[in-house]
Design an enzyme around this catalytic site. Structure first.
Site, PDB file in Angstrom:
ATOM      1  N   TYR A 168       3.046   9.834  -0.007  1.00  0.00           N
ATOM      2  CA  TYR A 168       4.078   9.214   0.846  1.00  0.00           C
ATOM      3  C   TYR A 168       5.489   9.448   0.303  1.00  0.00           C
ATOM      4  O   TYR A 168       6.479   9.181   0.971  1.00  0.00           O
ATOM      5  CB  TYR A 168       3.849   7.698   1.003  1.00  0.00           C
ATOM      6  CG  TYR A 168       2.534   7.288   1.621  1.00  0.00           C
ATOM      7  CD1 TYR A 168       1.699   8.212   2.236  1.00  0.00           C
ATOM      8  CD2 TYR A 168       2.114   5.966   1.588  1.00  0.00           C
ATOM      9  CE1 TYR A 168       0.489   7.831   2.775  1.00  0.00           C
ATOM     10  CE2 TYR A 168       0.889   5.573   2.139  1.00  0.00           C
ATOM     11  CZ  TYR A 168       0.080   6.515   2.726  1.00  0.00           C
ATOM     12  OH  TYR A 168      -1.119   6.128   3.259  1.00  0.00           O
TER      13      TYR A 168
ATOM     14  N   HIS B  37      -7.696   9.565  -1.917  1.00  0.00           N
ATOM     15  CA  HIS B  37      -7.077   9.552  -0.578  1.00  0.00           C
ATOM     16  C   HIS B  37      -7.964  10.199   0.480  1.00  0.00           C
ATOM     17  O   HIS B  37      -8.036   9.752   1.608  1.00  0.00           O
ATOM     18  CB  HIS B  37      -5.715  10.253  -0.653  1.00  0.00           C
ATOM     19  CG  HIS B  37      -4.738   9.766   0.354  1.00  0.00           C
ATOM     20  ND1 HIS B  37      -3.390   9.626   0.096  1.00  0.00           N
ATOM     21  CD2 HIS B  37      -4.900   9.370   1.631  1.00  0.00           C
ATOM     22  CE1 HIS B  37      -2.786   9.162   1.174  1.00  0.00           C
ATOM     23  NE2 HIS B  37      -3.672   9.016   2.112  1.00  0.00           N
TER      24      HIS B  37
ATOM     25  N   ASP C  85       0.849  -1.196   0.000  1.00  0.00           N
ATOM     26  CA  ASP C  85       0.000   0.000   0.000  1.00  0.00           C
ATOM     27  C   ASP C  85       0.885   1.246   0.000  1.00  0.00           C
ATOM     28  O   ASP C  85       1.713   1.430   0.897  1.00  0.00           O
ATOM     29  CB  ASP C  85      -0.878   0.004   1.259  1.00  0.00           C
ATOM     30  CG  ASP C  85      -1.775   1.237   1.333  1.00  0.00           C
ATOM     31  OD1 ASP C  85      -2.861   1.208   0.743  1.00  0.00           O
ATOM     32  OD2 ASP C  85      -1.354   2.234   1.975  1.00  0.00           O
TER      33      ASP C  85
ATOM     34  N   LYS D  81      -2.725   6.036  -4.261  1.00  0.00           N
ATOM     35  CA  LYS D  81      -3.834   6.947  -3.982  1.00  0.00           C
ATOM     36  C   LYS D  81      -3.655   8.312  -4.644  1.00  0.00           C
ATOM     37  O   LYS D  81      -2.532   8.805  -4.783  1.00  0.00           O
ATOM     38  CB  LYS D  81      -3.971   7.137  -2.455  1.00  0.00           C
ATOM     39  CG  LYS D  81      -3.904   5.823  -1.683  1.00  0.00           C
ATOM     40  CD  LYS D  81      -4.196   5.948  -0.201  1.00  0.00           C
ATOM     41  CE  LYS D  81      -3.849   4.649   0.524  1.00  0.00           C
ATOM     42  NZ  LYS D  81      -2.491   4.626   1.086  1.00  0.00           N
TER      43      LYS D  81
END
Ligand SMILES: NC(=O)c1ccc[n+]([C@@H]2O[C@H](COP(=O)([O-])OP(=O)(O)OC[C@H]3O[C@@H](n4cnc5c(N)ncnc54)[C@H](OP(=O)(O)O)[C@@H]3O)[C@@H](O)[C@H]2O)c1
Ligand SMILES: *[C@@H]1O[C@H](CO)[C@@H](O)[C@H](O)[C@H]1NC(C)=O
Ligand SMILES: *[C@@H]1O[C@H](CO)[C@@H](O)[C@H](O)[C@H]1NC(C)=O
Ligand SMILES: *[C@@H]1O[C@H](CO)[C@@H](O)[C@H](O)[C@H]1NC(C)=O
Ligand SMILES: CC(=O)N[C@H]1CO[C@H](CO)[C@@H](O)[C@@H]1O
Length: 312
Positions: free
Chosen positions: A50, A112, A45, A79
């Site tokens: 990120y 997200h 994931d 996302k």
């Protein structure tokens, strides 16, 4: 051992256990993904926000090109960040993620968060509704860039609203879920709509405290819970393993994050034991309830998913 899966409405198999990578720094995430793939994880994931997709992509390329894993064995989720919730922005965003991940498609693409911002994040776009973003998601699904599409950080009301307007129904939802925030109500709504469920922060996200700039409310940690510790001892397992197993037995997909070799293995070593019905019930009945991820930056937007829960 192979991870149990559930079928997505698309027919694809969706693993109930994967590796989370929020706060995994680029230099740490490569080792984490290698260790995870070696142990048997196939589900990773990530998210554009990120800032580690490129590094994950390098490792995926390494394993795919050497034949160590096949693409169809992998399940990769990424996302769409909330600076690009306008429908016309979705395709460009997923293409950028795919380039970084060195993939032709992702197995699951998620919105997200429901709240839309301008590209520089300075301005809320109050007229962009979740139904609008969903149209963009349907577009990338139809073009094959994402084999399944879903949402994250949505409220029940938002799920219902998207389902009503959708040409392609929601395939998955990813939300905070652990013993202190068990999401019974949202989970029921998802069952009704056949939406698969992913639990984030399954261990209570202890790392959020030291590594982010948000001022987090004090909260007890599920890893320290007395019931969890007692059950762990009985099965000769760790508290983390009990927490992961509990959510899997609730038919949820669980994505514990770790960058530590030993803990990555520990979190995967949950396939050889089962909690009794009694133990599941005991864990379902944890007294303390608290949302950890309140998303203060959502405040003031008509699509703030937590507006009914806020006290201020
Ligand atoms: N959709 C969203 O908005 C959203 C939000 C939050 C999270 N997520 C996703 O969900 C994943 C999991 O959530 P999370 O990272 O917030 O929290 P989490 O998985 O509940 O907890 C991760 C933290 O626990 C530590 N840890 C891992 N395994 C452990 C073990 N066996 N024993 C003790 N400590 C352990 C990790 O440290 P070490 O790394 O040092 O092991 C890290 O600090 C994220 O990484 C991300 O992929 C999504
Ligand atoms: C939910 O999706 C699965 C996987 O495709 C399917 O087998 C099942 O029949 C669906 N259930 C409902 C209630 O639509
Ligand atoms: C588990 O969830 C999936 C949806 O992800 C659903 O199709 C399946 O029927 C559920 N299984 C059980 C035992 O509830
Ligand atoms: C998801 O929601 C939580 C609040 O519940 C927030 O902390 C997190 O940043 C959100 N993620 C995004 C990218 O919107
Ligand atoms: C060091 C670093 O941040 N590396 C990359 C991580 O991934 C993002 C995008 O996903 C890149 O922009 C960064 O350069």
């Amino acid at each position: 051992m192979t991870v149990p899966t559930t079928a997505l409405p698309t027919g694809a198999q969706f693993p109930l256990l994967g590796l989370g990578t929020w706060l995994s720094k680029p230099e740490e995430v490569k080792n984490a993904v290698r260790v995870a793939l070696d142990v048997g994880y196939r589900y990773i994931d990530t998210a554009s926000i990120y800032k580690n997709e490129s590094e994950i992509g390098e490792v995926l390329h390494e394993y795919l090109s050497s034949g160590k894993v096949k693409r169809e064995e992998l399940f990769i989720t990424t996302k769409l960040f909330c600076t690009h919730n306008r429908p016309e922005d979705v395709e460009g965003q997923i293409k950028d993620s795919l380039k970084r991940l060195q993939l032709d498609y992702v197995d699951l693409y998620l919105i997200h968060g429901p709240v839309s911002f301008s590209h520089d994040m300075k301005e809320m776009l109050k007229d962009v509704r979740v139904e609008d973003t969903w149209r963009g998601m349907e577009g990338v699904f139809e073009k094959g860039f994402a084999k399944a599409i879903g949402v994250s950080n949505f409220s029940i009301e938002q799920v219902e609203r998207v389902q009503k307007s959708a040409k392609i129904p929601i395939h998955n939802i990813q939300v905070e879920c652990h013993i202190y925030f068990p999401q019974f109500e949202l989970h029921e709504v998802c069952k009704k709509h056949n939406i698969s469920f992913t639990a984030y922060a399954p261990l209570g996200s202890p790392g959020r405290l030291e590594k982010t700039e948000v001022n987090w409310e004090p909260a007890p940690c599920p890893l320290e819970d007395e019931t969890v510790k007692k059950i762990a001892e009985k099965h000769s397992k760790t508290p983390a393993q009990v927490l992961i197993r509990h959510l899997m037995q609730r038919n949820m997909s669980v994505i514990p994050k770790s960058i530590n070799d030993k803990r990555i293995k520990e979190n995967f070593d949950v396939l050889d034991f089962e909690l009794t019905e009694e133990e599941v019930k005991e864990l379902n009945n944890a007294k303390h309830h608290q949302r950890l991820f309140f998303g203060d930056f959502f405040k003031g937007h008509p699509e703030d998913p937590y507006k009914l829960e806020r006290k201020d």
